[in-house]
Every structure is written in structure tokens, then in C-alpha cells.
Design an enzyme around this catalytic site. Sequence first.
Site, PDB file in Angstrom:
ATOM      1  N   LYS A 188     -37.092   1.105  -8.129  1.00  0.00           N
ATOM      2  CA  LYS A 188     -37.029   2.076  -7.449  1.00  0.00           C
ATOM      3  C   LYS A 188     -38.258   3.275  -8.375  1.00  0.00           C
ATOM      4  O   LYS A 188     -37.586   3.022  -9.812  1.00  0.00           O
ATOM      5  CB  LYS A 188     -36.148   3.136  -7.148  1.00  0.00           C
ATOM      6  CG  LYS A 188     -36.712   3.999  -6.756  1.00  0.00           C
ATOM      7  CD  LYS A 188     -36.973   4.852  -5.867  1.00  0.00           C
ATOM      8  CE  LYS A 188     -37.143   6.319  -5.023  1.00  0.00           C
ATOM      9  NZ  LYS A 188     -36.100   7.033  -5.156  1.00  0.00           N
ATOM     10  N   ASP A 214     -31.358   9.174   3.059  1.00  0.00           N
ATOM     11  CA  ASP A 214     -32.097  10.085   2.549  1.00  0.00           C
ATOM     12  C   ASP A 214     -31.146  11.228   1.744  1.00  0.00           C
ATOM     13  O   ASP A 214     -31.536  11.995   1.231  1.00  0.00           O
ATOM     14  CB  ASP A 214     -33.546  10.364   1.868  1.00  0.00           C
ATOM     15  CG  ASP A 214     -33.387  10.601   0.194  1.00  0.00           C
ATOM     16  OD1 ASP A 214     -32.965  10.840  -0.859  1.00  0.00           O
ATOM     17  OD2 ASP A 214     -34.911  11.417  -0.375  1.00  0.00           O
TER      18      ASP A 214
HETATM   19 ZN    ZN Z   1     -34.044   9.118  -2.574  1.00  0.00          ZN
HETATM   20 ZN    ZN Z   2     -37.424  10.714  -3.252  1.00  0.00          ZN
END
Ligand code: ZN
Ligand code: ZN
Length: 410
Positions: A187, A320
Amino acid sequence: MTATVFAHCSLLDAARGQLLPDRHVLVEGAYIKEVSDRPLKTGQAVSLDLGGRTLMPGLCDAHVHVSAVEADFAKLDRLSPAYITARAARILREMLGRGFTTVRDAGGADWGLAQAVQEGLLAGPRLLYSGHALSRTGGHGDTRPRGEDRYPRPFLTVGTLARLCDGLTEVRRAVRDELRKGAHQIKIMASGGAASPNDPIAFVQFSPEEMRAIVGEAEDAQTYVMAHAYTPPAIKRALAAGVRSIEHGNLIDGEALDLLVEKRAFFVPTLVTYEMLMREGKESGFPPEQLVKVQELHAHALAALDAAQRKGARIAFGTDLIGPMHRHQSLEFALRRQVQKPAEVIQAATIRCAELFNLTGHIGVIAPGACADLLVVEGNPLEDLGLLQDQGSHLSLIMKAGQIFKNRLA
Ligand code: ZN
Ligand code: ZN
């Protein structure tokens, strides 16, 4: 080996967006062994007659942070790992209780947490972790206040969600180190973000050379890169470098969307986190000065999803959420429903996530050889997505990898 037959199911075929009536499914061990339109011999197997109830594949969420137990990341950095783990355990268990059987962690979760779930020490979805997200100094993963001059400890790591790296040597080392620790994917923070103190949304983060080096390292290890990115310049740079999924993408424009479609990359909107930050961010402990940045992102989130849907982009399901807002995970279904059909939303949370994770045929589908990740739903979610709301209360059975987590049928 334990075996279960689900008899007389209305089987939800996500790819076709249809219910297939009166199907029978045999599960052996962790896998689906057989799917038939004729009754299956049960033998030693436990037989569960669904009486026409819906059997659907377990849900996937492509963007979670199971270790983001606080909404203020600077605070998170000062908690003990043991305490974070104990609180993450509850977040994981509640996700599974909402029907999520596979989640991709976008920064924070590590080998230890995934292993604990794998071994059954913690109840939770299968955890595809990124380890620490990669951020440049002063990027979205740098949570230091402006008055702080010390470089983060230990070993270039800021708190739990991200690590800092700058320049080709450091970014390569960071990728290799996360892969050494078993990261399923890498990521990166490719643009400014809301949950960080010093980087405006408009910042483009990592140079094209750094991004290409990161993608190259990931590809050498047969995996891929997911990029947090809001603005067209950041999105285009990430796509040009070969990133596989654009996370959030709230401010995406037509040109960046065209590139995303051309590259066959994935789009992972996370509408619910902006919605909940606007509604509950302050009382959840999200820093007020960062909340200002959320307003613009919230205003554009739905239009970005709508535009991506119209362009035929490959859209996966993500949320998220952070801190106490995790409980609103399933609200993402309702938010997407404003611009997508229920079947499209369910596809995003099943087959599309499977493609994105390189797990096609293993998850997100009810077919021989797939993982036995199964939900029994009291109704048809293709007609009423609301059945996926309310903390799993419309799910009468939840099975992950052949293990029953919840069963209200008996
Ligand atoms: Zn995130
Ligand atoms: Zn983010």
C-alpha cells in the site's frame, strides 16, 4: 473432515446478478465440493434445509484498517501493540458478524494478526494485510505534529499504520521488508490525505521513479500495489507506474478515469468513511483541523463512483472506517445504492474484490473448489440491499472456510 449440505437454497450468482432457485450445496472441510440442482446425498454430512432462503458468497471489503482502533492516528501511535490487538479483535469479530469473510487491510494489520485469525485464535474475516503502508516524509503516513523534529522510531516506522521512506533505496527496502513480513500486497500513499496533519489533499506524494520502483519490487514478488490517491495528478501518476487499485479517488476526472479503464486497474471508493466523518468524526476523536479536509472529499465521493460506473470501470467494495465508526461498515451498501443497482454493489463486494485480490474462483463465488465462505440471508439482497445492514441481523448463518461462526437456523 466435517461436511455440510445446504439443501433447497436460492443460490445468489453474483456474476449473473440472479438467484438460482432450489440449489443444493455440499461443503467438505474448508471448501465447496459440489453445487447441484438435484438433492445431494448427505451420508455423514450435516444437512441444513434452507427452505428457499438465499445462500450467497461471503462479502469482501477491499479497504479496511482493523488496527485503526482510534480515529486520531497521532494517538494511535502511542498505544501498546497488545492493547491495539485486543481492540482489533473486537473489530474483526464484528466484521465477520456483518457477513464479511475476507478483508484487505490497507495499512496497520500485520502477520501476527492475520495468523491469529488463520489459527482461529481470533474470530474474524480472512485478512489480506499490507503491513505498514508506505509514505514519504511529510506524506499521508507521517503523523508528526509540526513542532516535532525527531524522526520516528523504531526503524523508520510511524506508529502502526504507515512507515516513512524516501528515495529509491529506501522505498525498495521498505517494500522488501513488508514482503519479508508476509504482506499480501503493498500500500502506498500517493496523495495528501485527511487523517494526517501536514499534507494538503493536493499534494502528490512519491516521485514517478519511486512509484515505479515500488511497483517493480511488488511485481517481482508476484503481487501488486494499491494506492491511496484523491486527485487526478496523483491518480494518473500511480496508474502510469502500474498501480493495480486506486483507493478513494474522490476527485477523479474524466481523463484519469479513462486511464484507469485503459489500464484495467480497479477503483475502490470508500464513501462511508467520509459520510461518517461528517456525521460523527468530531465525537469519534477525529482532529477538528483535519475534519476541514474531509468536506471537499465528502462532496465529491458519490459523483466519482457514478462516473466510474458509467465508464465501465472495475469497481470494488471498500469502506476505510476508523475508530468507533467501524460499526457503520455496511452503510457503504446503501450509499452506493444511490447510483448503482443492488447487483452491481454485490458484484463489487464479491467477484470484483476476488479479481482485485487475485483470488478469482477462490472467494466471492459459490462453486466447486471455492472457499466455503457462505451467508444465509432472510430474503433477496438483489431486491433489498437493506438485508445486509443492521449488524448481520438478517443473516441467519455465517460460515467462513467451512467453519460456522453463526447459526440461527437450528
Ligand atoms: Zn485507508
Ligand atoms: Zn487513504
